[in-house]
Design an enzyme around this catalytic site. Structure first.
Site, short mmCIF file in Angstrom:
data_model
loop_
_atom_site.label_atom_id
_atom_site.label_comp_id
_atom_site.label_asym_id
_atom_site.label_seq_id
_atom_site.Cartn_x
_atom_site.Cartn_y
_atom_site.Cartn_z
NE ARG A 151 -3.43 -2.35 2.84
CZ ARG A 151 -3.08 -3.50 3.39
NH1 ARG A 151 -1.83 -3.65 3.83
NH2 ARG A 151 -3.94 -4.50 3.49
CE1 TYR A 160 -6.37 -7.25 -6.77
CE2 TYR A 160 -6.41 -8.45 -4.70
CZ TYR A 160 -6.32 -7.26 -5.40
OH TYR A 160 -6.16 -6.09 -4.71
CE LYS A 206 -5.91 -1.62 5.53
NZ LYS A 206 -7.26 -1.93 4.98
CG HIS A 232 -5.46 0.39 -3.50
ND1 HIS A 232 -4.65 0.67 -2.41
CD2 HIS A 232 -6.25 -0.64 -3.10
CE1 HIS A 232 -4.95 -0.14 -1.42
NE2 HIS A 232 -5.90 -0.95 -1.81
CG HIS A 290 -5.41 -9.34 1.29
ND1 HIS A 290 -5.65 -9.71 -0.02
CD2 HIS A 290 -5.42 -7.98 1.29
CE1 HIS A 290 -5.78 -8.62 -0.76
NE2 HIS A 290 -5.65 -7.57 0.00
NE ARG A 347 -3.15 -3.76 -1.32
CZ ARG A 347 -2.47 -4.51 -0.45
NH1 ARG A 347 -1.15 -4.50 -0.48
NH2 ARG A 347 -3.10 -5.26 0.43
#
Length: 345
Positions: free
Chosen positions: A178, A325, A218, A290, A316, A293
């Site tokens: 990110r 995806y 995150k 993004h 993730h 990404r």
């Protein structure tokens, strides 16, 4: 203890509930500052909505109240209203409701509310939108348009900003990180193998063949992501020719990517770098941080990478997020099938 019978020790107001929940997500869940700011925006908008309806005690909120809130978020704006706003997209409504539910659940589990008003409230169905990914040729054009291209394996280009921008975009595409993760990198997050030397001492030798990147994602979770020689050479060129004169304008920073005043490059500045490169490359579709990404994940899967591997590289928490995806590569799979199977036609 039943979800509907938990004891109450004194129902908080909306403002009190918000502050208590935000302390919880900051201290106990370790959410990033950006996530905390997003939570605060969503919850303060919810509190304003409650206040406009005369609801000041969160114990008065029922599932019906939250259902009405969801419906109101999806309504077209009222031009006569003082603070008219456009109706939110289903994804935005889902995010806001998730934040509000989280607060109600937390306050219920803390014994501050008698019931969890968010249980049973349905979220609007979200359209399954495929991530936007660039073709490989467009990615190559985007990277070339950034400037500072390493030629014949050696650092190339003389413009410090061009060298930085090329290194930034190469790293974004090479790792799928990110933009907030990349702008938060320090030079010491570039990891090298044994015998490759020190990044500060000889960047080209240390990074020229590629390496590993320590990314903090995150929830402050760290992961190790590899990058190849293209990104490695671009990083080396930037560290040798561009970063030293740019960084010396500031007060000294460990940041990998720095701005013109020597401070850490911001996410907003990185976004502008990408947009400018897309314009120079003649890419007419919308390109954002993004996008690189999404392109990273799509191209890996199209090349035969395992979904679980891509999940780890992207950071993730669930493979379900990554599996979207796989739909992007359906056309590629069909093309390979038609070419390879003897009875496909």
């Amino acid at each position: 203890m039943s979800e509907r019978t938990a004891p109450r020790r004194g129902a908080p107001s909306a403002a009190q509930g918000i502050e208590r929940y935000l302390r919880h997500v900051a201290l106990e869940r370790g959410l990033s500052a950006n996530s905390q700011a997003a939570y605060r925006r969503d919850l303060e908008a919810y509190a304003a909505w409650l206040e406009a309806r005369g609801v000041r005690d969160l114990s008065a909120v029922t599932p019906e109240t939250l259902s009405e809130y969801v419906v109101d978020l999806g309504r077209p704006a009222d031009p006569a209203a003082e603070a008219a706003r456009p109706p939110l997209a289903p994804a935005s409504i889902t995010r806001r409701l998730s934040t509000v539910r989280g607060m109600h659940r937390f306050l219920f589990e803390e014994g501050l509310l008698e019931s969890h008003a968010g249980s049973g409230v349905r979220t609007p169905k979200r359209a399954q939108r495929l991530p936007k990914a660039l073709a490989v040729e467009d990615v190559e054009a985007l990277l070339a348009a950034a400037g500072g291209a390493p030629e014949d394996g050696a650092p190339g280009g003389d413009d410090p900003v061009g060298l930085r921008d090329r290194a930034l975009l190469e790293l974004l595409y090479a790792t799928g990180a990110r933009v907030s993760e990349v702008t938060a990198l320090d030079v010491d997050d570039l990891l090298t193998g044994a015998g490759r030397g020190d990044v500060w001492g000889d960047p080209l030798r240390a990074l020229g063949e590629g390496g590993l990147l320590r990314v903090t994602g995150k929830g402050s979770k760290q992961r190790i992501v590899p990058y190849g020689s293209y990104a490695g050479r671009a990083l080396a060129a930037y560290l040798v020719r561009a970063r030293p004169p740019m960084a010396e304008r500031g007060r000294g920073t460990p940041a990998l990517f720095v701005g013109p005043r020597g401070g850490r490059l911001s996410r907003q500045s990185a976004w502008l770098v990408i947009r400018a490169a897309a314009e120079r490359a003649g890419i007419t579709s919308e390109v954002s941080p993004h996008t690189l990404r999404h392109s990273f994940a799509t191209h890996l899967l199209a090349g035969g990478a395992d979904v679980r591997t891509v999940q780890e590289l992207l950071g993730h928490a669930s493979v379900t997020t990554t599996q979207i995806y796989t739909q992007v590569t359906a056309d590629t799979l069909r093309e390979h099938y038609l070419l390879a199977h003897p009875r496909a036609r």
